[in-house]
Scaffold this active site. Structure first.
Site, PDB file in Angstrom:
ATOM      1  N   LYS A  36     -12.414  43.478  -4.568  1.00 41.17           N
ATOM      2  CA  LYS A  36     -13.332  44.323  -4.908  1.00 41.17           C
ATOM      3  C   LYS A  36     -14.095  45.497  -4.003  1.00 41.17           C
ATOM      4  O   LYS A  36     -14.260  46.434  -4.556  1.00 41.17           O
ATOM      5  CB  LYS A  36     -14.891  43.484  -5.393  1.00 41.17           C
ATOM      6  CG  LYS A  36     -15.437  42.760  -4.332  1.00 41.17           C
ATOM      7  CD  LYS A  36     -16.773  42.221  -4.811  1.00 41.17           C
ATOM      8  CE  LYS A  36     -17.483  41.570  -3.496  1.00 41.17           C
ATOM      9  NZ  LYS A  36     -17.970  42.672  -2.535  1.00 41.17           N
ATOM     10  N   THR A  37     -14.124  45.134  -2.954  1.00 43.08           N
ATOM     11  CA  THR A  37     -14.284  46.189  -1.897  1.00 43.08           C
ATOM     12  C   THR A  37     -13.445  47.176  -1.937  1.00 43.08           C
ATOM     13  O   THR A  37     -13.717  48.552  -1.588  1.00 43.08           O
ATOM     14  CB  THR A  37     -14.613  45.547  -0.284  1.00 43.08           C
ATOM     15  OG1 THR A  37     -15.251  44.430  -0.441  1.00 43.08           O
ATOM     16  CG2 THR A  37     -14.894  46.358   0.525  1.00 43.08           C
ATOM     17  N   ASP A 217     -22.512  47.276  -5.476  1.00 39.50           N
ATOM     18  CA  ASP A 217     -21.822  46.180  -5.245  1.00 39.50           C
ATOM     19  C   ASP A 217     -22.674  44.882  -5.113  1.00 39.50           C
ATOM     20  O   ASP A 217     -23.732  44.931  -4.892  1.00 39.50           O
ATOM     21  CB  ASP A 217     -21.455  46.269  -3.807  1.00 39.50           C
ATOM     22  CG  ASP A 217     -20.130  45.426  -3.378  1.00 39.50           C
ATOM     23  OD1 ASP A 217     -19.609  44.781  -4.400  1.00 39.50           O
ATOM     24  OD2 ASP A 217     -19.612  45.296  -2.381  1.00 39.50           O
ATOM     25  N   GLU A 218     -22.031  43.770  -5.323  1.00 40.26           N
ATOM     26  CA  GLU A 218     -22.604  42.273  -5.121  1.00 40.26           C
ATOM     27  C   GLU A 218     -23.832  42.394  -6.452  1.00 40.26           C
ATOM     28  O   GLU A 218     -24.985  41.733  -5.780  1.00 40.26           O
ATOM     29  CB  GLU A 218     -23.197  42.177  -3.871  1.00 40.26           C
ATOM     30  CG  GLU A 218     -22.113  41.971  -2.788  1.00 40.26           C
ATOM     31  CD  GLU A 218     -21.253  40.575  -2.950  1.00 40.26           C
ATOM     32  OE1 GLU A 218     -21.227  39.927  -3.851  1.00 40.26           O
ATOM     33  OE2 GLU A 218     -20.203  40.776  -2.044  1.00 40.26           O
ATOM     34  N   GLN A 248     -20.515  33.747  -8.357  1.00 40.67           N
ATOM     35  CA  GLN A 248     -21.005  33.694  -6.879  1.00 40.67           C
ATOM     36  C   GLN A 248     -22.495  34.061  -6.850  1.00 40.67           C
ATOM     37  O   GLN A 248     -22.854  34.403  -5.671  1.00 40.67           O
ATOM     38  CB  GLN A 248     -20.298  34.602  -6.147  1.00 40.67           C
ATOM     39  CG  GLN A 248     -18.697  34.237  -6.225  1.00 40.67           C
ATOM     40  CD  GLN A 248     -17.917  34.987  -5.304  1.00 40.67           C
ATOM     41  OE1 GLN A 248     -18.062  34.826  -3.878  1.00 40.67           O
ATOM     42  NE2 GLN A 248     -16.995  36.079  -5.483  1.00 40.67           N
ATOM     43  N   ARG A 602     -13.665  30.112   0.001  1.00 38.43           N
ATOM     44  CA  ARG A 602     -13.533  30.810   1.402  1.00 38.43           C
ATOM     45  C   ARG A 602     -12.064  30.143   2.018  1.00 38.43           C
ATOM     46  O   ARG A 602     -11.951  30.761   2.814  1.00 38.43           O
ATOM     47  CB  ARG A 602     -14.607  30.194   2.242  1.00 38.43           C
ATOM     48  CG  ARG A 602     -16.236  30.683   1.803  1.00 38.43           C
ATOM     49  CD  ARG A 602     -16.361  31.823   1.576  1.00 38.43           C
ATOM     50  NE  ARG A 602     -16.027  32.119  -0.043  1.00 38.43           N
ATOM     51  CZ  ARG A 602     -16.004  33.186  -0.426  1.00 38.43           C
ATOM     52  NH1 ARG A 602     -15.996  34.582   0.164  1.00 38.43           N
ATOM     53  NH2 ARG A 602     -16.041  33.440  -1.928  1.00 38.43           N
TER      54      ARG A 602
END
Length: 706
Positions: A36-37, A217-218, A248, A602
């Site tokens: 996504k980044t 973002d996020e 998330q 993770r």
């Protein structure tokens, strides 16, 4: 196609679709490890490079300074002339907005941002001697912070504030005290810009004309006030793109509202959705476990992660007798020669103690994430308080902290008289000159006349020190100013003596402050920039790969945005994870499940899940049952090790087995666990009753339920 930039050719089809999208609002549902980044930074670069969008008209918002810095660096690596794109955290954007519209918000442009300890100190002055209960103070401050997260200001109707769980009179009193200082707290950085935009249409229109592209973002971590702020920034014709993952959303305790991302398509008309489901981090074996667990949540938009890295080692579930055995297992995992990075994850900070002790005994180097932040340490906050008072002499919290630090013979009663003089604007001393109003240092001068000789001498020394530092503020680089402050105030000597007697390293921390300030220039503007950067630093900004440590110890909440070659998630027992406080609410259990999903994703190559038959809690040893989340993982997706009732020769009952009981009737085994090597089961019967049994003694009969 041959003329398209190289950075587009490396994208997969959904990523490319998201990058080149224009027009309607866009929701990018980006699964864990889906790049996504890369997508959001490439999108900014593409808008500037290929669509000729003015970089000054682009606002990109994220949630940590570390993420904002990384985003800006990656954009500039793709398009060097995009350096005027504004990339900030939500709170940093709020601070930027308020400094440019300070008067409309009732602030000075030199306001300071209070952290939690500062706000607690201020709240204590509001309540006076009526409470010394820090727990009550903290709960009250949490309630006030919650109001601001919800976008509810102190001027809202009292019944609305009460319904949201806060005492209107305490909220109002705290805000009045803070306004006297001219400072803000974290919640104000969102609430005050929101109120300014709502009240002043010309500011709202000017801001919308400045930022024609807004990217967030996020987005799943946004709270209600941030959502409302975004609505005020947006209008038809402005391009809006948010990136997030509903699976998330794990910061509800900080005010995050998963409903923001779930309702986005309804709130912003014509929203288009692009799903990023290809994972570039984990093996398929790990992703299968993550997907199986999170699929049990009802509040989600839905997506399935996949990867070209097929197969991989099956995740391992290990049942252990005690937390001591759990620590031993983790130590053996760390020392097994695996070449990659390893992280031990846990739900509560207190769980780290057993690992810390065992690892120290064995000489295992570890990095502990989530300890007290550097700028929250006592000696460092002393320096910050002096610096804050230099640029804002109305800062009551900083004044109270340093006026007698080191000791100058200015007692608590004298401090109260000075503050009272300040609050009265000089009327208590018969001097109502407007020049004195709002200045605690001037109040010191006036009050000294009515205080004892020792106190007057102490005040004179304090004022001389502050005047000297104030004169040097515009002359010296900040690092030199900090050195002068440490010497002139006596702080360095005070902590040097304490280091000698207590075997601490506080002076080393003071020296580190000086080093950090060397990155800034000189003058009040540079000092404000430094203080703001400190205040806006996120606890997560320092979380990164473990360097030369063999293993990282970290809470699940702190792992967001990180990845490790191998992950061990510990304490998977009901009451621990999911946490006991969540078990009464289906919504809370869903958030705990999302937290488990975050922990699983993770891991790149290996995943271990551990639980214990018994655990020492609050000084007592308690029998534990496995986390319900483990029951949600199909048995074929994991390999089970550790204590196993099958080794005793007993007949075992798996989850999903149909059973019949003479008294309760027909039911299904919904959970199993072991105590002292003996299996226990929880059965839900067709009558609706739920019972726990030792199959060895309960005479449960297996039946086929079709």
């Amino acid at each position: 196609m041959s003329d398209e930039p190289d950075y587009l050719r490396t994208l997969n089809p959904p990523q490319r679709e998201a990058v080149v999208h224009t027009g309607a609002p866009l929701l990018i549902l980006a699964g864990a490890g889906s790049g996504k980044t890369r997508v959001i930074t490439t999108k900014i670069a593409w808008l500037v490079d290929q669509r000729a969008v003015d970089p000054r008209s682009i606002l990109a918002v994220t949630f940590t300074n570390k993420a904002a810095q990384e985003m800006k660096e990656r954009v500039l690596a793709l398009v060097p002339h995009a350096d005027h794109v504004m990339v900030r955290t939500f709170h940093s954007f709020g601070a930027w907005f308020l400094r440019r519209n300070a008067a409309l918000a009732g602030l000075s442009p030199d306001f300071r941002i209070y952290d939690e300890d500062d706000s607690l100190s201020l709240l204590k002055t509001v309540l006076g001697s009526s409470t010394e209960d820090r727990g009550f103070l903290r709960r009250t401050l949490e309630e006030i912070s919650r109001m601001k997260d919800l976008g509810i200001g102190p001027g809202a109707p009292a019944e609305e504030i009460e319904r949201a769980g806060c005492a209107p009179d305490l909220y109002a009193a705290y805000e009045q005290a803070k306004q006297r200082t001219g400072n803000v707290d974290f919640g104000d950085l969102i609430l005050l810009p929101l109120e300014v935009l709502r009240r002043h249409s010309e500011v709202r229109q000017r801001t919308r004309q400045r930022f024609r592209v807004v990217l967030v973002d996020e987005y799943q971590d946004s709270n209600v006030a941030q959502f409302e702020l975004l609505r005020e920034l947006w209008e038809p014709g402005l391009y809006l793109c948010v990136v997030g993952d509903d699976d998330q959303s794990i910061y509800r305790f900080r005010g995050a509202e998963v409903g923001n991302i779930l309702s986005f398509p309804k709130v912003f008309p014509g929203t288009e959705v692009v799903k990023l489901e290809r994972n570039y981090r984990s093996t398929q074996a790990i992703l299968d476990v993550a997907s199986a667990v999170v699929a049990h949540n009802e509040g989600r938009l839905g997506k399935s992660l996949w990867t070209e890295t097929q197969g991989g080692e099956l995740p391992v579930v290990t049942c252990l007798d005690s937390q001591e055995e759990e620590a031993d297992l983790c130590a053996s995992i760390v020392r097994d020669g695996f070449p990659g990075s390893t992280a031990i994850l846990y739900r509560m900070n207190a769980q780290s103690l057993q690992f810390e002790k065992r690892f120290r005994e064995l000489g295992i180097r570890f990095r502990l994430v989530g300890t007290v932040r550097f700028y929250a340490r006592e000696e460092v906050k002393d320096v910050l308080a002096y610096l804050s008072l230099l640029v804002n002499p109305r800062d009551e919290v900083s004044f109270r902290r340093v006026v007698n630090r080191p000791s100058r013979g200015i007692g608590a009663a004298s401090v109260e008289k000075i503050v009272s003089e300040w609050r009265s604007g000089g009327s208590e001393s018969g001097d109502e000159s407007p020049g004195y109003v709002g200045d605690l240092l001037a109040a010191c001068r006036r009050s000294a006349r009515r205080l004892g000789a020792r106190t007057r001498a102490g005040i004179a020394g304090f004022l001389s020190c502050m005047e000297d530092l104030s004169q040097r503020l515009e002359e010296l680089p900040l690092a030199e100013l900090a050195r002068a402050l440490l010497s002139r105030t006596g702080l360095y000597e005070m902590y040097r003596v304490r280091d000698r007697s207590d075997d601490t390293d506080k002076t080393a921390n003071l020296e580190e402050v000086v080093s950090d300030m060397s990155r800034y220039g000189s003058g009040a503007a540079a000092l404000n920039e430094f203080l703001e950067s400190v205040a806006l630093a996120s606890p997560l900004d320092g979380a990164e790969a473990e360097g030369d440590a063999q293993v990282t110890l970290i809470t699940l909440h702190n792992t967001k945005g990180l990845e490790f070659d191998r992950v061990v998630i510990t304490g998977l027992e009901d009451g621990i994870f999911p946490h006991d406080s969540s078990l009464g609410s289906a919504e809370d259990v869903e958030e705990e499940r999302r937290l488990f999903y975050v922990g699983i994703t993770r891991a790149r190559e290996q995943l271990h899940l551990t639980w214990c038959l018994r655990r020492r809690l609050f000084g007592r040893t308690t029998d534990m049952s496995p986390s319900r989340f483990l029951d949600e993982v199909p048995e074929e997706l994991v390999r089970k090790t550790g204590i196993d009732a099958s080794a005793t020769g007993e007949e075992t009952f798996a989850v999903g087995t149909g059973v019949y009981h003479d008294e309760y009737g027909t039911g299904v085994v919904e959970r199993t666990w072991y105590t002292d090597g003996t299996q226990l089961v929880q059965v839900r019967f067709q009558s609706g009753r739920v019972g726990k049994f030792l199959p060895k003694y309960a005479h449960l009969e297996r039946v086929d339920l079709g």
